[in-house]
Design an enzyme around this catalytic site. Sequence first.
Site, PDB file in Angstrom:
ATOM      1  N   MET A   5      49.134  29.891 -36.935  1.00 39.82           N
ATOM      2  CA  MET A   5      47.720  29.914 -37.331  1.00 39.82           C
ATOM      3  C   MET A   5      47.324  28.561 -37.904  1.00 39.82           C
ATOM      4  O   MET A   5      47.833  28.152 -38.955  1.00 39.82           O
ATOM      5  CB  MET A   5      47.462  31.019 -38.367  1.00 39.82           C
ATOM      6  N   GLN A  58      54.427  24.185 -32.541  1.00 38.60           N
ATOM      7  CA  GLN A  58      53.506  24.516 -31.449  1.00 38.60           C
ATOM      8  C   GLN A  58      52.735  23.272 -30.995  1.00 38.60           C
ATOM      9  O   GLN A  58      52.091  22.599 -31.801  1.00 38.60           O
ATOM     10  CB  GLN A  58      52.532  25.611 -31.836  1.00 38.60           C
ATOM     11  N   CYS A  88      44.427  28.628 -27.310  1.00 37.89           N
ATOM     12  CA  CYS A  88      43.380  28.338 -28.303  1.00 37.89           C
ATOM     13  C   CYS A  88      42.002  28.352 -27.628  1.00 37.89           C
ATOM     14  O   CYS A  88      41.779  27.652 -26.638  1.00 37.89           O
ATOM     15  CB  CYS A  88      43.635  26.979 -28.966  1.00 37.89           C
ATOM     16  N   GLY A 189      47.886  40.326 -31.142  1.00 42.12           N
ATOM     17  CA  GLY A 189      46.528  40.884 -31.058  1.00 42.12           C
ATOM     18  C   GLY A 189      46.417  42.160 -31.853  1.00 42.12           C
ATOM     19  O   GLY A 189      47.021  43.175 -31.509  1.00 42.12           O
TER      20      GLY A 189
HETATM   21  C1  LIG Z   1      42.927  31.309 -38.576  1.00 45.59           C
HETATM   22  C2  LIG Z   1      43.672  31.444 -37.280  1.00 45.59           C
HETATM   23  C3  LIG Z   1      44.272  30.329 -36.720  1.00 45.59           C
HETATM   24  C4  LIG Z   1      44.986  30.444 -35.523  1.00 45.59           C
HETATM   25  N1  LIG Z   1      45.633  29.355 -35.019  1.00 45.59           N
HETATM   26  C5  LIG Z   1      46.429  29.484 -33.933  1.00 45.59           C
HETATM   27  C6  LIG Z   1      47.216  28.401 -33.472  1.00 45.59           C
HETATM   28  O1  LIG Z   1      47.221  27.293 -34.028  1.00 45.59           O
HETATM   29  N2  LIG Z   1      47.979  28.604 -32.367  1.00 45.59           N
HETATM   30  C7  LIG Z   1      48.020  29.812 -31.722  1.00 45.59           C
HETATM   31  O2  LIG Z   1      48.734  29.961 -30.740  1.00 45.59           O
HETATM   32  N3  LIG Z   1      47.291  30.849 -32.139  1.00 45.59           N
HETATM   33  C8  LIG Z   1      46.511  30.721 -33.235  1.00 45.59           C
HETATM   34  N4  LIG Z   1      45.822  31.803 -33.702  1.00 45.59           N
HETATM   35  C9  LIG Z   1      45.930  33.082 -32.988  1.00 45.59           C
HETATM   36  C10 LIG Z   1      46.990  33.981 -33.599  1.00 45.59           C
HETATM   37  O3  LIG Z   1      48.287  33.414 -33.490  1.00 45.59           O
HETATM   38  C11 LIG Z   1      46.981  35.374 -32.937  1.00 45.59           C
HETATM   39  O4  LIG Z   1      47.417  35.259 -31.604  1.00 45.59           O
HETATM   40  C12 LIG Z   1      45.604  36.010 -32.952  1.00 45.59           C
HETATM   41  O5  LIG Z   1      45.001  35.877 -34.241  1.00 45.59           O
HETATM   42  C13 LIG Z   1      45.671  37.486 -32.584  1.00 45.59           C
HETATM   43  O6  LIG Z   1      46.390  38.206 -33.512  1.00 45.59           O
HETATM   44  P1  LIG Z   1      45.689  39.131 -34.643  1.00 45.59           P
HETATM   45  O7  LIG Z   1      44.582  39.894 -33.936  1.00 45.59           O
HETATM   46  O8  LIG Z   1      46.811  39.997 -35.109  1.00 45.59           O
HETATM   47  O9  LIG Z   1      45.160  38.211 -35.685  1.00 45.59           O
HETATM   48  C14 LIG Z   1      45.075  31.704 -34.870  1.00 45.59           C
HETATM   49  C15 LIG Z   1      44.455  32.818 -35.442  1.00 45.59           C
HETATM   50  C16 LIG Z   1      43.766  32.696 -36.626  1.00 45.59           C
HETATM   51  C17 LIG Z   1      43.124  33.938 -37.216  1.00 45.59           C
END
Ligand SMILES: Cc1cc2nc3c(=O)[nH]c(=O)nc-3n(C[C@H](O)[C@H](O)[C@H](O)COP(=O)(O)O)c2cc1C
Length: 315
Positions: A5, A58, A88, A189
């Site tokens: 994240m 990453q 992303c 997700g």
């Molecule tokens: C604040 C934030 C920053 C994120 N940054 C990245 C990132 O740098 N690289 C990535 O692959 N996914 C990133 N994601 C996606 C998460 O890794 C994840 O796949 C996505 O939030 C879905 O999961 P969730 O619904 O459980 O939050 C980010 C998500 C959030 C909320």
Amino acid sequence: MLAPMAGVSDLPFRLISRSFGASLAFTEMIDVRAISHRDKRTRKMLMTSPEDRPLGVQLLAADEKYIAGALDVLAEHNFDLLDFNAACPTPKVTRKGKGAALLREPRKLGAILKILVDCAKVPVTVKIRTGWDADSINAREVALYAEDAGISALFIHGRTKIQGYSGTVDYKNIKEVKDVLKIPVIASGDNLSLSLIKRMFDVTACDGVAVARGALGNPWIFREAIRFFQDGVHVTGPTADERIAVIRKHLDLVIKYSGEERGIGIFRKFFVWYTKGLRGIKPLRDKAFRTSKKDQFLDIIEELHRFETRHPSTS
Ligand SMILES: Cc1cc2nc3c(=O)[nH]c(=O)nc-3n(C[C@H](O)[C@H](O)[C@H](O)COP(=O)(O)O)c2cc1C
């Protein structure tokens, strides 16, 4: 595992998550160009410690241009794996052909991954989404190109680029990807609670789950999931004392790695997450936003004892 994240999965948060059992964690996404230029901010993002293992870095790139240079720099850091971001959805990223934009060019993504696999001395993984939009769901095709390139595992966020972080998760598509690949598939997700994590495993037959927003203010989610899946035990949330101790520990860690003023600046958003759902918390949060002093912040954290019996996840 803890999902990457940006702006969140820094060293202190990774250490806190690991202390509750997160088995693998990632740095925030980092552009290969910035790594190869040894950019100062990037060096900070690569900061790690011996307990911060196993750790993936990453990477973000539109093509192979800076990959060799980035790998040279990364070789000095001793990471456990490299994950490539093809997920992303931020326009600033996709406009430059990076992140989820590569879902529209599966062949090109496969070629970049092949170069990474050939050059890297550690396993390479990729993070994808289900597709660009609802009319172009192509995760299976993308995943097959990625597997062909020789990657070791695939992470999939079950939403399209256009969905961003809202809308329903496409469990069916994750399952289709799982069914067609030989390498492990880790699903992401809405892994926001034990019951949703259980649903992800049950419906998709995935090999692992990555927790993202579910860990914000709730690193105990890892302990809860691990105890359930390993021992069949339902553990309750943290006690008030434990919750407050962890908030203090997290503050200590950000200050240790970023200094008092900057550390507190970073910590404020975590404080908001830790105190989510507490009725009447606003004045305390306002206070937290006004101070840059560790002692004052610790007093604010102490005041949480007044609220803790009312915390939604301990009731
Ligand atoms: C604040 C934030 C920053 C994120 N940054 C990245 C990132 O740098 N690289 C990535 O692959 N996914 C990133 N994601 C996606 C998460 O890794 C994840 O796949 C996505 O939030 C879905 O999961 P969730 O619904 O459980 O939050 C980010 C998500 C959030 C909320």
